[in-house]
Scaffold this active site. Structure first.
Site, PDB file in Angstrom:
ATOM      1  N   THR A 120      40.824  31.489 149.705  1.00  0.00           N
ATOM      2  CA  THR A 120      40.598  32.185 148.525  1.00  0.00           C
ATOM      3  C   THR A 120      39.936  33.618 149.060  1.00  0.00           C
ATOM      4  O   THR A 120      40.629  34.600 148.240  1.00  0.00           O
ATOM      5  CB  THR A 120      39.385  31.641 147.744  1.00  0.00           C
ATOM      6  OG1 THR A 120      39.490  30.113 147.691  1.00  0.00           O
ATOM      7  CG2 THR A 120      39.361  32.233 146.504  1.00  0.00           C
ATOM      8  N   GLU A 141      34.024  36.877 137.397  1.00  0.00           N
ATOM      9  CA  GLU A 141      34.322  35.553 137.663  1.00  0.00           C
ATOM     10  C   GLU A 141      33.021  34.665 137.361  1.00  0.00           C
ATOM     11  O   GLU A 141      32.077  35.378 137.984  1.00  0.00           O
ATOM     12  CB  GLU A 141      34.683  35.147 139.414  1.00  0.00           C
ATOM     13  CG  GLU A 141      36.087  36.070 139.487  1.00  0.00           C
ATOM     14  CD  GLU A 141      36.596  35.713 140.912  1.00  0.00           C
ATOM     15  OE1 GLU A 141      37.562  34.434 141.094  1.00  0.00           O
ATOM     16  OE2 GLU A 141      35.847  36.216 141.993  1.00  0.00           O
ATOM     17  N   ASP A 195      27.464  38.798 151.982  1.00  0.00           N
ATOM     18  CA  ASP A 195      28.159  39.975 152.144  1.00  0.00           C
ATOM     19  C   ASP A 195      28.000  41.216 150.876  1.00  0.00           C
ATOM     20  O   ASP A 195      28.529  42.340 150.887  1.00  0.00           O
ATOM     21  CB  ASP A 195      29.648  39.813 152.591  1.00  0.00           C
ATOM     22  CG  ASP A 195      30.238  39.088 151.431  1.00  0.00           C
ATOM     23  OD1 ASP A 195      29.777  38.191 150.698  1.00  0.00           O
ATOM     24  OD2 ASP A 195      31.694  39.149 151.167  1.00  0.00           O
ATOM     25  N   SER A 212      30.745  35.168 153.576  1.00  0.00           N
ATOM     26  CA  SER A 212      30.224  35.289 152.151  1.00  0.00           C
ATOM     27  C   SER A 212      29.012  34.508 152.019  1.00  0.00           C
ATOM     28  O   SER A 212      28.119  34.588 152.679  1.00  0.00           O
ATOM     29  CB  SER A 212      31.264  34.810 151.177  1.00  0.00           C
ATOM     30  OG  SER A 212      30.737  35.240 149.819  1.00  0.00           O
ATOM     31  N   HIS A 213      28.849  33.670 151.072  1.00  0.00           N
ATOM     32  CA  HIS A 213      27.601  32.840 150.798  1.00  0.00           C
ATOM     33  C   HIS A 213      27.645  31.623 151.778  1.00  0.00           C
ATOM     34  O   HIS A 213      26.523  30.946 151.246  1.00  0.00           O
ATOM     35  CB  HIS A 213      27.846  32.302 149.141  1.00  0.00           C
ATOM     36  CG  HIS A 213      29.223  31.776 149.057  1.00  0.00           C
ATOM     37  ND1 HIS A 213      30.403  32.272 148.990  1.00  0.00           N
ATOM     38  CD2 HIS A 213      29.415  30.417 148.496  1.00  0.00           C
ATOM     39  CE1 HIS A 213      31.169  31.409 148.877  1.00  0.00           C
ATOM     40  NE2 HIS A 213      30.689  30.464 148.733  1.00  0.00           N
ATOM     41  N   ASP A 266      28.701  40.811 147.794  1.00  0.00           N
ATOM     42  CA  ASP A 266      29.724  41.106 146.575  1.00  0.00           C
ATOM     43  C   ASP A 266      29.038  40.293 145.436  1.00  0.00           C
ATOM     44  O   ASP A 266      29.733  40.540 144.488  1.00  0.00           O
ATOM     45  CB  ASP A 266      31.164  40.875 146.887  1.00  0.00           C
ATOM     46  CG  ASP A 266      31.357  39.735 147.463  1.00  0.00           C
ATOM     47  OD1 ASP A 266      30.545  38.840 147.796  1.00  0.00           O
ATOM     48  OD2 ASP A 266      32.610  39.191 147.963  1.00  0.00           O
ATOM     49  N   ARG A 267      28.293  39.207 145.651  1.00  0.00           N
ATOM     50  CA  ARG A 267      28.028  38.391 144.419  1.00  0.00           C
ATOM     51  C   ARG A 267      26.924  38.762 143.947  1.00  0.00           C
ATOM     52  O   ARG A 267      26.055  39.504 144.418  1.00  0.00           O
ATOM     53  CB  ARG A 267      28.184  36.958 144.730  1.00  0.00           C
ATOM     54  CG  ARG A 267      29.180  36.398 145.489  1.00  0.00           C
ATOM     55  CD  ARG A 267      28.977  34.653 145.598  1.00  0.00           C
ATOM     56  NE  ARG A 267      30.213  34.302 145.785  1.00  0.00           N
ATOM     57  CZ  ARG A 267      30.678  33.105 145.684  1.00  0.00           C
ATOM     58  NH1 ARG A 267      29.633  32.022 145.321  1.00  0.00           N
ATOM     59  NH2 ARG A 267      31.723  32.585 146.027  1.00  0.00           N
ATOM     60  N   ASP A 322      24.613  37.805 147.493  1.00  0.00           N
ATOM     61  CA  ASP A 322      24.861  37.012 148.530  1.00  0.00           C
ATOM     62  C   ASP A 322      25.235  37.286 149.954  1.00  0.00           C
ATOM     63  O   ASP A 322      24.685  38.713 150.328  1.00  0.00           O
ATOM     64  CB  ASP A 322      26.293  36.063 148.201  1.00  0.00           C
ATOM     65  CG  ASP A 322      27.492  36.987 148.337  1.00  0.00           C
ATOM     66  OD1 ASP A 322      27.180  38.340 148.220  1.00  0.00           O
ATOM     67  OD2 ASP A 322      28.649  36.670 148.702  1.00  0.00           O
ATOM     68  N   LYS A 376      34.621  42.738 144.214  1.00  0.00           N
ATOM     69  CA  LYS A 376      33.402  42.413 143.357  1.00  0.00           C
ATOM     70  C   LYS A 376      32.005  43.193 143.968  1.00  0.00           C
ATOM     71  O   LYS A 376      32.056  43.400 145.234  1.00  0.00           O
ATOM     72  CB  LYS A 376      33.289  40.826 143.071  1.00  0.00           C
ATOM     73  CG  LYS A 376      32.938  40.172 144.185  1.00  0.00           C
ATOM     74  CD  LYS A 376      32.931  38.369 143.817  1.00  0.00           C
ATOM     75  CE  LYS A 376      32.537  37.631 144.823  1.00  0.00           C
ATOM     76  NZ  LYS A 376      33.880  37.203 145.461  1.00  0.00           N
ATOM     77  N   THR A 380      41.632  31.968 140.153  1.00  0.00           N
ATOM     78  CA  THR A 380      40.426  32.301 140.885  1.00  0.00           C
ATOM     79  C   THR A 380      40.667  33.155 142.158  1.00  0.00           C
ATOM     80  O   THR A 380      41.747  33.040 143.150  1.00  0.00           O
ATOM     81  CB  THR A 380      39.636  31.119 141.337  1.00  0.00           C
ATOM     82  OG1 THR A 380      39.343  30.499 140.247  1.00  0.00           O
ATOM     83  CG2 THR A 380      38.427  31.461 142.425  1.00  0.00           C
TER      84      THR A 380
HETATM   85  C1  G16 Z   1      35.582  34.053 146.927  1.00  0.00           C
HETATM   86  C2  G16 Z   1      36.413  34.981 146.157  1.00  0.00           C
HETATM   87  C3  G16 Z   1      36.018  34.957 144.811  1.00  0.00           C
HETATM   88  C4  G16 Z   1      36.255  33.614 144.141  1.00  0.00           C
HETATM   89  C5  G16 Z   1      35.488  32.681 145.171  1.00  0.00           C
HETATM   90  C6  G16 Z   1      35.657  31.315 144.763  1.00  0.00           C
HETATM   91  O1  G16 Z   1      34.042  34.646 146.907  1.00  0.00           O
HETATM   92  O2  G16 Z   1      36.274  36.289 146.631  1.00  0.00           O
HETATM   93  O3  G16 Z   1      37.086  35.947 143.901  1.00  0.00           O
HETATM   94  O4  G16 Z   1      35.663  33.497 143.050  1.00  0.00           O
HETATM   95  O5  G16 Z   1      35.710  32.918 146.352  1.00  0.00           O
HETATM   96  O6  G16 Z   1      35.268  30.453 145.562  1.00  0.00           O
HETATM   97  P1  G16 Z   1      35.652  28.844 145.608  1.00  0.00           P
HETATM   98  O7  G16 Z   1      37.341  29.037 145.904  1.00  0.00           O
HETATM   99  O8  G16 Z   1      34.939  28.389 146.438  1.00  0.00           O
HETATM  100  O9  G16 Z   1      35.558  28.291 144.286  1.00  0.00           O
HETATM  101  P2  G16 Z   1      33.322  34.817 148.060  1.00  0.00           P
HETATM  102  O10 G16 Z   1      32.050  35.508 147.387  1.00  0.00           O
HETATM  103  O11 G16 Z   1      33.041  33.681 148.521  1.00  0.00           O
HETATM  104  O12 G16 Z   1      34.229  36.044 148.933  1.00  0.00           O
END
Ligand code: G16
Length: 544
Positions: free
Chosen positions: A18, A364, A280, A113-114, A282-283, A278, A377, A345
């Site tokens: 993703t 999102e 990085d 990320s998270h 962005d959340r 989070d 984001k 997504t």
């Molecule tokens: C990433 C994407 C987001 C997405 C999320 C979904 O977030 O940047 O746009 O909504 O993954 O995660 P999953 O596929 O686990 O539901 P991040 O913050 O991890 O970069």
């Protein structure tokens, strides 16, 4: 300094998910693993010779070592300049901001990320294009294809450079500028929000806040902006020092993982606004005093109040939300007379809509909100947006959201995550749903009728590209929905996400606990998918 061409062989599984390639640190530490992926990115880019690349990460374990390797490879691959954040730090929205401000060719974000950090946890890398946003699917697919045929990578033989001091270095023909990771981003924020109004309100004691940086990258950003510039008392930023393992925590801003913050906001003497970001940056998660704002509601409230904020004073052009995100934003878009787009997504799907000027705000359910100011984001941006609204309206978070529900109805919403389930069982469950949900159309459940049963596919209205198999939807005549999809960001087994939503126009029922209000749909969602039988799980691991 000589450029070496190192023979290599492909690794299986270097497929961006993703949001980039996310794997265990140990996997990334294998000889040639990172190099293969980075070379595959570079091989995919056309016209990058002599241009600028932006590089930064969330400070997690392996960030610094990876940065040195990437710098050496960028030099060997003909980039003219790399802008790298001090300490190899840059939040994801700051990378986007710096790419756009500097006119860079693109950037590399080192982050998972998270996901947790540390030697036994996760690392990741993602390529962003010249608009500052994540590479679209056609590029990530080309990168993946290249990883499967790669036979050599190029790297400059040279010592590490000092990434902890601002200044310029040379690596062969390439220059490296170690930049302040916060400066450009803070300036952009100041251009969007009424900092003087927010600062005055904070100074008067009428606006108090707590921001939980979760020992991740936003600590320095939040301290500089919230404490130093806006005057929030020292200590308003909690867990503000970035640590390689995020202090052993899970840097995911939700009700489960941001527990320090949740305790504070639901305790005595809670501040007016609580927020977390989070790994990085962005959340975001937004809390009021004894009040949780779902990310879906947050997007809708920001949209409905956008004209209170200087950067959006002239109104918004349109909104986009990912498919599993609640339809709260749709109701606002309708009232404003602007379009609302439903995308798969992944933030990358917003890029074309933002570039084409079709939307101003997007968000999102996965704790992501943003706008056309960058192409990622942006956690701290969302916090500042809320602070600006609170300062302008002088009301509490809870009152603002309740008034919003009274006007638009409440889109009662929950997400149930089943983490680390067997991948084969998860694939089977989804295959079963894909086959079975179309046959549900026309059937009645608890007084509601199924009107939609499909696997979501999206055609980008700007470039016509098509993305299929983006999540199974069961839609009801009342507007209620159940959505199923597998996470694209995990590194262990599969994570099943079930998203459940129902519109509640009756104000008298707005105070109900979503788990209670949605209990019948939660049960139905489990039955339709056969979750217990197929995964062995009695209940979800994380409920938000
Ligand atoms: C990433 C994407 C987001 C997405 C999320 C979904 O977030 O940047 O746009 O909504 O993954 O995660 P999953 O596929 O686990 O539901 P991040 O913050 O991890 O970069």
């Amino acid at each position: 300094m000589t450029i070496r061409t190192v023979p290599t062989t492909p690794f299986a599984g270097q497929k961006p998910g993703t949001s980039g390639l996310r794997k265990k640190v140990r996997e990334f530490q294998q000889p040639h693993y990172l190099e293969n992926f980075v070379q595959s990115v570079f091989d995919t880019l056309e016209g990058a010779a002599g241009t600028t690349l932006v590089l930064g990460g969330d400070g997690r374990y392996h960030n610094r070592a990876a940065a040195q390797t990437i710098l050496r490879m960028a030099a060997a691959n003909g980039f003219g300049r790399v802008l790298v954040g001090r300490g190899a730090l840059l939040s994801t929205p700051a990378v986007s901001c710096v790419i756009r401000r500097s006119g860079a060719f693109g950037g590399l974000v080192m982050s998972a990320s998270h996901n947790p950090g540390g030697p036994d946890a996760d690392f990741g890398i993602k390529y962003n294009i010249g608009n500052g946003g994540p590479a679209p699917e056609k590029i990530t697919e080309a990168i993946h294809a290249r990883t499967q045929t790669i036979d050599a990578y190029r790297i400059l033989d040279t010592a590490d450079i000092d990434l902890d001091r601002l200044g310029s270095h040379r690596l062969g023909e390439m220059s490296v500028e170690v930049i302040d990771p916060v400066a450009d981003y803070a300036a952009l924020m100041e251009s969007l929000f009424d900092f003087d109004l927010i600062a005055a309100r904070i100074a008067s004691g009428k606006l108090t806040l707590a921001f939980d940086a979760m020992h991740a990258v936003t600590g320095p950003y939040a301290k500089a902006i919230l404490e130093e510039r806006l005057g929030a008392p020292a200590g308003s930023v909690m867990n503000g020092v970035p640590l390689e393992d995020f202090g052993g925590g899970h840097p995911d801003p939700n009700l489960v993982h941001a527990h320090d913050l949740v305790e504070k906001l639901f305790g005595a003497a809670a501040p007016d606004l609580g927020a977390a970001s989070d790994g990085d940056g962005d959340r975001n998660m937004i809390l009021g005093r004894h009040f949780y704002v779902t990310p879906s509601d947050s997007l809708a409230v920001l949209a409905a109040n956008a004209t209170l904020v200087p950067g959006y004073r002239d109104g918004i052009r349109g909104i986009a939300r990912s498919m599993p995100t609640s339809q709260a934003a749709d109701a606002v878009a309708k009232a404003l007379g602007v379009p609302c787009y439903e995308t798969p997504t992944g933030w990358k799907f917003f890029g074309n809509l933002l570039d084409a000027g079709r939307i101003t705000l997007c968000g999102e359910e996965s704790f992501g909100t943003g706008s056309d100011h960058v192409r990622e984001k942006d956690g701290l941006w969302a916090v500042l947006f809320w602070l600006n609204i609170l300062a302008a309206r002088g009301e509490s978070v809870g009152d603002i959201v309740r008034a919003h529900w009274a006007r638009f109805g409440r889109h009662v919403y929950t997400r149930h995550d089943y983490e680390g389930i067997d991948s084969a069982a998860a694939a089977e469950l989804m295959a079963h749903l894909r086959a079975s949900v179309p046959t549900l159309v026309g059937q009645g459940f608890g007084g509601d009728t199924v009107v939609l049963g499909d696997d979501f596919a999206y055609t980008d209205p700007v470039d016509g590209s098509r993305s299929s198999a983006q999540g199974v939807r069961v839609g009801f005549a009342s507007g209620a929905r159940i959505v199923y999809r597998l996470s694209g960001t995990g590194t262990e087994g599969a994570t099943l996400r079930v998203y459940i939503e129902r519109h509640e126009p009756d104000v008298a029922r707005h105070g109900l606990d979503p788990q209670e209000a949605l209990a019948d749909l939660v049960t139905l969602a489990g039955e339709l998918a056969g979750i217990r039988a197929r995964t062995g799980r009695e209940r979800a691991d994380v409920i938000t």
